[in-house]
Design an enzyme around this catalytic site. Structure first.
Site, mmCIF file in Angstrom:
data_model
loop_
_atom_site.group_PDB
_atom_site.id
_atom_site.type_symbol
_atom_site.label_atom_id
_atom_site.label_comp_id
_atom_site.label_asym_id
_atom_site.label_seq_id
_atom_site.Cartn_x
_atom_site.Cartn_y
_atom_site.Cartn_z
ATOM 1 N N LYS A 167 7.298 -10.718 0.225
ATOM 2 C CA LYS A 167 6.515 -10.455 -1.318
ATOM 3 C C LYS A 167 7.366 -9.635 -1.697
ATOM 4 O O LYS A 167 8.153 -8.867 -1.318
ATOM 5 C CB LYS A 167 5.243 -9.429 -0.596
ATOM 6 C CG LYS A 167 5.943 -8.651 0.531
ATOM 7 C CD LYS A 167 6.445 -6.903 0.010
ATOM 8 C CE LYS A 167 6.826 -5.803 0.766
ATOM 9 N NZ LYS A 167 6.760 -4.838 0.044
ATOM 10 N N ASP A 178 1.531 -3.254 4.736
ATOM 11 C CA ASP A 178 1.816 -4.301 4.166
ATOM 12 C C ASP A 178 0.837 -6.016 4.986
ATOM 13 O O ASP A 178 1.000 -6.512 3.979
ATOM 14 C CB ASP A 178 2.869 -4.499 3.937
ATOM 15 C CG ASP A 178 3.794 -3.313 2.636
ATOM 16 O OD1 ASP A 178 2.715 -2.691 1.982
ATOM 17 O OD2 ASP A 178 4.840 -3.496 2.507
#
Length: 300
Positions: free
Chosen positions: A12, A138
């Site tokens: 990401k 996350d």
């Protein structure tokens, strides 16, 4: 034997990251947009009848089993569902550790999604996200499966549509300790909150093509690690906008497509003083993904 092979776990990017406050328990309140890219780890899962969880593969040196997010994710799913099966898990790591690209978090989310499917435990997305949050801030977004505007400590997620983009991601010769960044007394902790509509309007309005906001962690990381700051200046000096993802150390620049990203990479590297590998440990041209590759594996 039931098995799933070559299951992807994408990296990401944080397209921006603002620190907007701090809770009484010390956790920082953030606003960010997560985007998945096609730099992926791969994992194999083989179901076993004995309930034992084992792991093998690259990227495990120095990582104790009790700190491995993949094993912690598998155990959390076992506990939550009463699953009696175990699994042999094999890693093929491509996402660099400690670079702000979320490799460990992504591997944990892929484990939850894949074993939920392999073991037939049948948890829906919201249930898997609840298991994901204690593993790390996350992890939930990778289970959420869509590019997301995130708030709170990362658990308040809203899907956003992002334009097609490519990214040049660069890893300097540096390892950043995230805890040291958030403990730093000079870290900005009072950025003004922004509405999701402000970000989405930016993407399609006259600012399209420029990165939104900033990364509030950059100033601290650049001061603690001058080599990261130097690489960022070198790239910016060649006319590209550069941002750090997460708490670093990886930097990225955004481009309309992979061809443009590759062209700028080659031009900038050719003009660097000294050999490129003296400043750059790793470099990747990546495509931004519309959704997580495993989005369809989980029922909403």
């Amino acid at each position: 034997m039931a098995a799933l092979y070559d299951v992807p776990a994408p990296a990401k990017l944080n397209l921006f990251l603002h620190v907007v406050g701090r809770r009484s328990d010390g956790y920082h309140l953030l606003q960010t947009v997560f985007r998945f890219v096609d730099l992926c780890d791969s994992l194999d899962f083989e179901s076993t009848p004995d309930g034992v969880l084992s792991r093998e593969g690259d990227g495990l040196a120095g990582l104790p089993a009790d700190q491995d997010l993949v094993l912690r994710a598998a155990r959390a799913l076992q506990r939550a569902t009463g699953a009696r099966q175990g699994a042999r898990i094999r890693y093929r790591k491509r996402i660099p550790a400690g670079g702000g690209l979320g490799g460990g978090s992504s591997d944990a989310a892929t484990t939850l999604i894949a074993l939920n499917r392999l073991w037939g435990t049948g948890l829906a997305r919201a249930e898997l996200m609840r298991l994901a949050l204690p593993l790390g801030a996350d992890v939930p977004v990778f289970v959420f499966g869509r590019p997301a505007f995130a708030q709170g400590v990362g658990e308040d997620l809203s899907a956003v549509a992002l334009p097609e983009r490519a990214y040049w991601i660069v890893r300097p010769h540096a390892h950043v300790a995230t805890a040291d960044v958030f403990r730093d007394p000079d870290l900005t902790r009072n950025s003004e909150s922004v509405k999701i509509s402000v970000f989405t309007d930016w993407q399609t309005g006259r600012h399209a093509g420029a990165l939104f906001g900033r990364n509030d962690l950059e100033a601290v990381v650049f001061r603690q690690h001058p080599e990261i700051a130097a690489l960022a200046r070198s790239m910016q000096g060649q006319g590209v906008e550069v941002r750090m993802t997460g708490s670093g150390s990886c930097l990225f620049a955004e481009f309309p497509d992979a061809a443009s990203a590759g062209m700028h990479r080659d031009r900038i590297i050719s003009k660097m003083e000294g050999p490129p590998d003296a400043a750059i440990e790793g470099s990747w041209i990546c495509r931004g993904l519309d959704d997580h590759p495993l989005l369809g594996w989980v029922a909403d």
